[in-house]
Design a protein around this motif. Sequence first.
Motif, PDB file in Angstrom:
ATOM      1  N   LYS A 380      -5.673  -8.087 -98.618  1.00 54.69           N
ATOM      2  CA  LYS A 380      -5.578  -9.086 -99.611  1.00 54.69           C
ATOM      3  C   LYS A 380      -6.948  -8.654-100.735  1.00 54.69           C
ATOM      4  CE  LYS A 380      -6.388 -11.689 -96.101  1.00 54.69           C
ATOM      5  NZ  LYS A 380      -6.592 -13.413 -95.514  1.00 54.69           N
ATOM      6  N   GLU A 381      -7.003  -8.472-102.210  1.00 52.36           N
ATOM      7  CA  GLU A 381      -7.948  -8.224-103.471  1.00 52.36           C
ATOM      8  C   GLU A 381      -7.443  -9.150-103.682  1.00 52.36           C
ATOM      9  OE1 GLU A 381      -8.537  -3.183-102.789  1.00 52.36           O
ATOM     10  OE2 GLU A 381      -5.487  -3.665-103.470  1.00 52.36           O
ATOM     11  N   VAL A 382      -8.864  -9.252-105.449  1.00 52.09           N
ATOM     12  CA  VAL A 382      -8.522 -10.563-105.778  1.00 52.09           C
ATOM     13  C   VAL A 382      -8.214  -9.962-107.301  1.00 52.09           C
ATOM     14  CG1 VAL A 382      -9.939 -11.672-107.299  1.00 52.09           C
ATOM     15  CG2 VAL A 382     -10.932 -12.082-104.821  1.00 52.09           C
ATOM     16  N   LEU A 405     -14.950 -17.336-123.258  1.00 50.96           N
ATOM     17  CA  LEU A 405     -14.901 -17.350-122.376  1.00 50.96           C
ATOM     18  C   LEU A 405     -14.939 -16.513-121.507  1.00 50.96           C
ATOM     19  CD1 LEU A 405     -13.889 -21.210-122.145  1.00 50.96           C
ATOM     20  CD2 LEU A 405     -16.596 -19.917-122.683  1.00 50.96           C
ATOM     21  N   CYS A 406     -14.043 -15.838-120.817  1.00 55.31           N
ATOM     22  CA  CYS A 406     -14.275 -14.895-119.808  1.00 55.31           C
ATOM     23  C   CYS A 406     -14.241 -13.193-120.838  1.00 55.31           C
ATOM     24  CB  CYS A 406     -12.633 -14.305-119.565  1.00 55.31           C
ATOM     25  SG  CYS A 406     -11.054 -13.931-120.888  1.00 55.31           S
ATOM     26  N   ALA A 407     -14.976 -13.490-121.686  1.00 53.55           N
ATOM     27  CA  ALA A 407     -15.186 -11.644-123.178  1.00 53.55           C
ATOM     28  C   ALA A 407     -16.060 -10.852-121.368  1.00 53.55           C
ATOM     29  CB  ALA A 407     -16.289 -12.241-124.254  1.00 53.55           C
ATOM     30  N   THR A 408     -17.199 -11.451-121.350  1.00 49.83           N
ATOM     31  CA  THR A 408     -18.273 -10.627-120.134  1.00 49.83           C
ATOM     32  C   THR A 408     -17.327 -10.282-119.151  1.00 49.83           C
ATOM     33  OG1 THR A 408     -19.692 -13.161-119.739  1.00 49.83           O
ATOM     34  CG2 THR A 408     -20.164 -11.167-121.664  1.00 49.83           C
ATOM     35  N   SER A 409     -16.470 -11.463-118.553  1.00 48.21           N
ATOM     36  CA  SER A 409     -16.441 -11.237-117.051  1.00 48.21           C
ATOM     37  C   SER A 409     -15.179 -10.358-116.823  1.00 48.21           C
ATOM     38  CB  SER A 409     -15.166 -12.418-116.643  1.00 48.21           C
ATOM     39  OG  SER A 409     -14.145 -12.728-117.158  1.00 48.21           O
ATOM     40  N   PRO A 410     -14.797  -9.807-115.320  1.00 55.14           N
ATOM     41  CA  PRO A 410     -14.514  -8.489-115.116  1.00 55.14           C
ATOM     42  C   PRO A 410     -12.300  -9.214-115.881  1.00 55.14           C
ATOM     43  CG  PRO A 410     -15.053  -9.603-113.145  1.00 55.14           C
ATOM     44  CD  PRO A 410     -14.808 -10.436-114.577  1.00 55.14           C
ATOM     45  N   PHE A 411     -12.238 -10.641-116.335  1.00 53.30           N
ATOM     46  CA  PHE A 411     -10.794 -10.636-116.269  1.00 53.30           C
ATOM     47  C   PHE A 411     -10.729 -10.810-118.194  1.00 53.30           C
ATOM     48  CE2 PHE A 411     -12.615 -12.935-112.180  1.00 53.30           C
ATOM     49  CZ  PHE A 411     -11.744 -12.112-111.555  1.00 53.30           C
ATOM     50  N   GLN A 412      -9.209 -10.357-118.223  1.00 53.53           N
ATOM     51  CA  GLN A 412      -8.473 -10.857-119.645  1.00 53.53           C
ATOM     52  C   GLN A 412      -7.731 -12.105-119.341  1.00 53.53           C
ATOM     53  OE1 GLN A 412      -7.222  -7.625-121.433  1.00 53.53           O
ATOM     54  NE2 GLN A 412      -5.890  -7.387-119.152  1.00 53.53           N
ATOM     55  N   VAL A 439      -3.872 -21.890-118.357  1.00 55.61           N
ATOM     56  CA  VAL A 439      -4.185 -20.632-118.186  1.00 55.61           C
ATOM     57  C   VAL A 439      -4.128 -18.974-117.131  1.00 55.61           C
ATOM     58  CG1 VAL A 439      -5.858 -19.446-120.037  1.00 55.61           C
ATOM     59  CG2 VAL A 439      -5.401 -21.620-119.951  1.00 55.61           C
ATOM     60  N   ARG A 440      -3.639 -18.222-116.999  1.00 51.07           N
ATOM     61  CA  ARG A 440      -4.218 -16.853-116.380  1.00 51.07           C
ATOM     62  C   ARG A 440      -5.058 -16.074-117.091  1.00 51.07           C
ATOM     63  NH1 ARG A 440       1.220 -15.259-113.578  1.00 51.07           N
ATOM     64  NH2 ARG A 440       0.825 -17.177-112.724  1.00 51.07           N
ATOM     65  N   PHE A 441      -5.554 -15.420-116.079  1.00 45.35           N
ATOM     66  CA  PHE A 441      -6.610 -13.978-116.150  1.00 45.35           C
ATOM     67  C   PHE A 441      -6.114 -13.527-115.487  1.00 45.35           C
ATOM     68  CE2 PHE A 441      -8.330 -17.889-117.450  1.00 45.35           C
ATOM     69  CZ  PHE A 441      -9.136 -17.608-118.900  1.00 45.35           C
ATOM     70  N   GLU A 442      -5.828 -12.222-115.858  1.00 45.13           N
ATOM     71  CA  GLU A 442      -6.125 -10.983-114.341  1.00 45.13           C
ATOM     72  C   GLU A 442      -6.954  -9.571-114.575  1.00 45.13           C
ATOM     73  OE1 GLU A 442      -1.285  -9.774-113.824  1.00 45.13           O
ATOM     74  OE2 GLU A 442      -1.015 -11.709-115.313  1.00 45.13           O
ATOM     75  N   LEU A 443      -7.465  -9.022-113.639  1.00 44.87           N
ATOM     76  CA  LEU A 443      -7.708  -8.170-114.067  1.00 44.87           C
ATOM     77  C   LEU A 443      -8.257  -7.606-115.029  1.00 44.87           C
ATOM     78  CD1 LEU A 443      -8.450  -6.990-110.503  1.00 44.87           C
ATOM     79  CD2 LEU A 443     -10.481  -8.266-111.269  1.00 44.87           C
ATOM     80  N   ARG A 444      -8.696  -6.196-115.286  1.00 44.05           N
ATOM     81  CA  ARG A 444      -9.027  -5.455-116.804  1.00 44.05           C
ATOM     82  C   ARG A 444      -8.492  -4.365-116.676  1.00 44.05           C
ATOM     83  NH1 ARG A 444     -11.036  -7.976-121.116  1.00 44.05           N
ATOM     84  NH2 ARG A 444     -13.225  -9.745-121.283  1.00 44.05           N
ATOM     85  N   GLN A 451     -14.224 -13.356-104.942  1.00 43.54           N
ATOM     86  CA  GLN A 451     -13.266 -14.650-105.281  1.00 43.54           C
ATOM     87  C   GLN A 451     -14.841 -15.636-106.398  1.00 43.54           C
ATOM     88  OE1 GLN A 451     -11.945 -17.848-102.994  1.00 43.54           O
ATOM     89  NE2 GLN A 451     -14.278 -17.800-102.279  1.00 43.54           N
ATOM     90  N   ALA A 452     -16.102 -14.435-106.272  1.00 44.78           N
ATOM     91  CA  ALA A 452     -17.619 -14.754-106.738  1.00 44.78           C
ATOM     92  C   ALA A 452     -17.189 -15.269-107.733  1.00 44.78           C
ATOM     93  CB  ALA A 452     -18.694 -14.483-105.818  1.00 44.78           C
ATOM     94  N   ASP A 453     -16.981 -13.475-108.075  1.00 43.37           N
ATOM     95  CA  ASP A 453     -16.416 -13.180-109.945  1.00 43.37           C
ATOM     96  C   ASP A 453     -15.244 -14.761-110.069  1.00 43.37           C
ATOM     97  OD1 ASP A 453     -18.021 -11.044-109.998  1.00 43.37           O
ATOM     98  OD2 ASP A 453     -16.374 -10.147-109.386  1.00 43.37           O
TER      99      ASP A 453
END
Length: 488
Positions: A380-382, A405-412, A439-444, A451-453
Motif C-alpha cells: 500500500k502506498e499513499v 494551501l497545498c503549494a508547499t506539500s507533496p500534493f497538488q 477536493v482531491r489532492f494527488e501526488l505531484r 499519511q503524516a504528509d
Amino acid sequence: MRIALAAGDGIGPEIMAATLELFAAAGVSKLVEFVPVEMGEAIFARGNTRGMTDEAIRVVEDLGVLFKGPMATPTGGGGKSINVTARKMWSAYANYRHFRTLPGVVTPYSKAGINLDFAIVRENIEDTYGGIEHRLTNDVMVAKRIITAPGCDEVLRFAFETAKRMGIDTVHCSHKANIMKMTDGLFLERFRTMALEYPGIAAPDVIVDALCMNLVMKPSQYKMVVLTNLQGDIVSDLAAGLVGGLGFAPSANIGRNISIFEAVHGTAPDIAGKGIANPTALVLSGLMMLRHIGLEKQAATIENALLAALEDGAHTGDFGDRSKPTLNTHAFVQEITARLGQEPKTVKPAPAGTSDRITRVAHPKPESALVMRTFTDVKKEVAGLDVYVEAVHPAADTAVQMQHLCATSPFQITLVSCRGMQVWPRGSAFTECVDYWRVRFELRDGRTATQADAIALLGNITQHAVVSEYELLRTYNGVRGWTLAQGQ
C-alpha cells in the motif's frame, strides 16, 4: 436441545403460540425446549435502545438459535431495528428466503399456471445497513456503504454450498457494479472467484434493476440469486409479492455460531389480539429452523400437512377461497394438525429427509470478536487525499484557495466535485451544486508521501475551511484504491 424464543410484538404472540402448538403436535416438543427471552417493543419502552435485555442476549449466545416473531421498530428517534441489531451483533451473515407457489394462495402467476420456486440469499451484515450516517453541512446527510471481502466471501460461500446441497444448478449474482464499481465491483469479483470452486453450478450475473424487471416478467428463469444487503432487502420483498406477500415468505438468518429464524412481515397492530392473523410465514420459518438443527422428518411432516390444508382450502382472512369458511389463527392451525401424516395431492410433497434427531453441533463461545481478512501481503502506498469541505462559493474559488494551501506539500489539487460530479477543472454551468465540495489532492510527479504528509495538509486546510470528512487515497499493489468522479 434448547432454543431461545421471542414471541414478538402485535400479532407475534398469537401466531407464535399457534406455531408452537402445531410443532408440539408433530412431536417437536419431545426434542426441543423453547426458552422465552425478552425482546421488542416493551423493552424499547423501558429506554433500552437495543430492544433486548442483557439476559436475553446471554441466553441467545448460550443456545445459538433464536426463533422470533415479528417485532416493531421505533420510528424516528430511539433504538434502531432490533432485527438488524440482532443479525449484526450475532454475525448472522446470510439471509435465506425461499419463495414458492403455495396451493390456495392465488397470485397472477398461479392463475396463469406458473409455479414459482426460487431462493434469494442476501448479505446480512454490511452495506448501508451499518447505519453509519452523519450530517455534514446545513443541507447534506451522508451514509457510509461498507462492503468487505470477508463479508462477501461468507455469504457467497453459503449461497454456493446451499445450492450444492439442494441440487440447484444455477446461482445468479445480482449487483450494480456498473455504477458502484468498487463496492458492488468487489462483490461481483468475489462471486466470480468463488464460483471457480463450484464447476457444477452455473454462475451468471445480472444488474439489479434488470433482475427486478425480469422477476416480474419471467420469474421462473431464476433458481437462486445472491445480493448485497440493501438490494437484497428490496428484491426479497419484491419476490414475496410474487407468491402472495410476506405472509407466505419464510426467513432464516444463518451465522457461524448463532442463527435466527423469523417472520419478517409486520406486527399488524390493527388486528393484534383478535386471533385472526395468518401464521404461515412463521410456520415456514420454523420449518427452516427444524431442518437447520436436524429435524428433517418432522419438518417434512409439518410442511406436507400445511400444503394439504392449503390444498383443501383452509385459509385465514387475508387470502384464500372466499366460498369456504374463513378460519381464525387457532382453527387454521388445527386444520394443519388434522393432516399430519398426509401429503398434498396437487403439488410435490416435501422430501422426508433422513434425520429425525438433533444434529446441530454448538461451537465453543469465542473468547473475543473474530477479525477476518481476505487479502494479505498487499503493498500500500499513499497517493493523495480527498478532503470534503463545506462552502457556498463557486468551485473555482475553492480550487484557487486549495491550490494556495497545498503549494508547499507533496500534493497538488486535481479535482473539485459535488455530489460525485466533477465541477473543476472542467465542468458545466448547468451542474447544480450544494454546500459540500470534494477536493482531491494527488501526488505531484516524482514525489512520495506518507499519511503524516496528508494529515499535515489536512491540518493546514482546517485553518481556513470547515472540513467535514477526509479520505486517505492509496494504491494497493499498484492499483488505484478510489474511483474517478463522474465527468472525469
